[in-house]
Design an enzyme around this catalytic site. Structure first.
Site: not given
Length: 299
Positions: A143-145, A149
């Protein structure tokens, strides 16, 4: 028997047509951050990119080249091309739905698949449930901050291109930034050294234009180191045919060889994805159905 065979072929045709349709990008409906930390990091990303672009092209470059000279124009066009790929790949990461929504999922629990109690469905192999997105992600990597998403099967190509161009841009800019900063930086006292190391904190004590410049230069330099490490890490995962979740595996059942692993991640036209995210590069799999290495050898 003929009727059953004809009906079976119809089902197969429907399945193939569905997979063909879902091989195209499915757009996410909810793209806003789901928690405070994601919102803050994403906001920082969206703000710092145009600030750095303006700083490099309209503050640093005019220091070395007269505006719209041949040298300035070359760097302006190059920087704008990099910005185009940074922004367009970023948008593609965000809007591309790589979850199980809209996919034809298995109805029987097979090898390497599992039942997700939250999604109440059989999750395909290599998919994992994201507690932040609250859905299972196909070939979930992380999960990319920075984008709020998940990065998975369908948007990994855009994520790698995004990180690649951020790395190129920060290294490119840092070459000029360091010479630019040293021209007005002071080294005569502890106070000046502290201002160099902690430019953001110094802004609240004694604000100056040069102090703001140092802050941006430091952000760009840190961004280059961070994205360089990140790019190396993810390229290593791609070459080994694994994702972050199973990175400890020495022998992955989905390791098809280095070139095939690149195609699995970036698509059949992997050598062109760096030019633009708008160039089609079809993935060989739909993210739901996977062959393990043993079955490939058997073929």
């Amino acid at each position: 028997m003929q009727t059953w065979g004809r009906g079976n072929r119809d089902i197969q045709n429907i399945t193939l047509n569905f997979r063909h349709k879902t091989s195209k990008m499915i757009l996410r409906r909810k793209i806003l951050p789901r928690n405070v930390s994601d919102a803050l990091v994403t906001l920082f990303t969206l703000v710092i990119i145009p600030i750095v672009y303006y700083f490099e092209l309209f503050v640093v470059l005019p220091h070395y080249y007269s505006q719209w000279s041949a040298g300035y124009t070359f760097h302006f066009v190059t920087g704008t091309f990099i910005l185009f790929n940074v922004c367009s790949n970023y948008v593609a990461i965000v809007v591309c739905d790589t979850s199980i929504y809209g996919r034809l999922l298995p109805t029987i629990l097979g090898p390497n698949s599992r039942f997700c109690a939250v999604c109440e469905c059989i999750a395909p192999p290599r998919s994992w449930h994201c507690p932040t997105c609250n859905v299972c992600i196909l070939k979930r990597d992380h999960h990319c901050m920075f984008t709020s998403c998940c990065v998975g099967h369908h948007n990994l190509r855009y994520f790698i291109s995004f990180v690649f161009y951020i790395f190129i841009s920060t290294v490119y800019a840092s070459y000029y930034n360091l010479f630019f900063a040293f021209e007005f930086a002071e080294f005569g006292s502890w106070e000046s050294i502290i201002k160099l190391i902690f430019p953001l904190a110094s802004l609240f004590v004694s604000y100056s234009r040069h102090q703001m410049y140092l802050f941006i230069v430091l952000i760009v330099l840190i961004g280059g180191v961070f994205t360089g490490v990140l790019l190396y890490y993810h390229c290593d995962l791609i070459l080994r045919g694994v994702v972050t979740h199973d990175r400890q595996q020495k022998l992955s059942p989905y390791d098809y060889g280095r070139k095939n692993n690149i195609i699995e991640a970036l698509g059949e036209r992997w050598y062109l994805v760096w030019v633009s995210p708008f160039l089609e590069s079809k993935l060989p799999r739909d993210g739901v159905n996977w062959d393990v290495k043993q079955s490939l050898k058997a073929k």
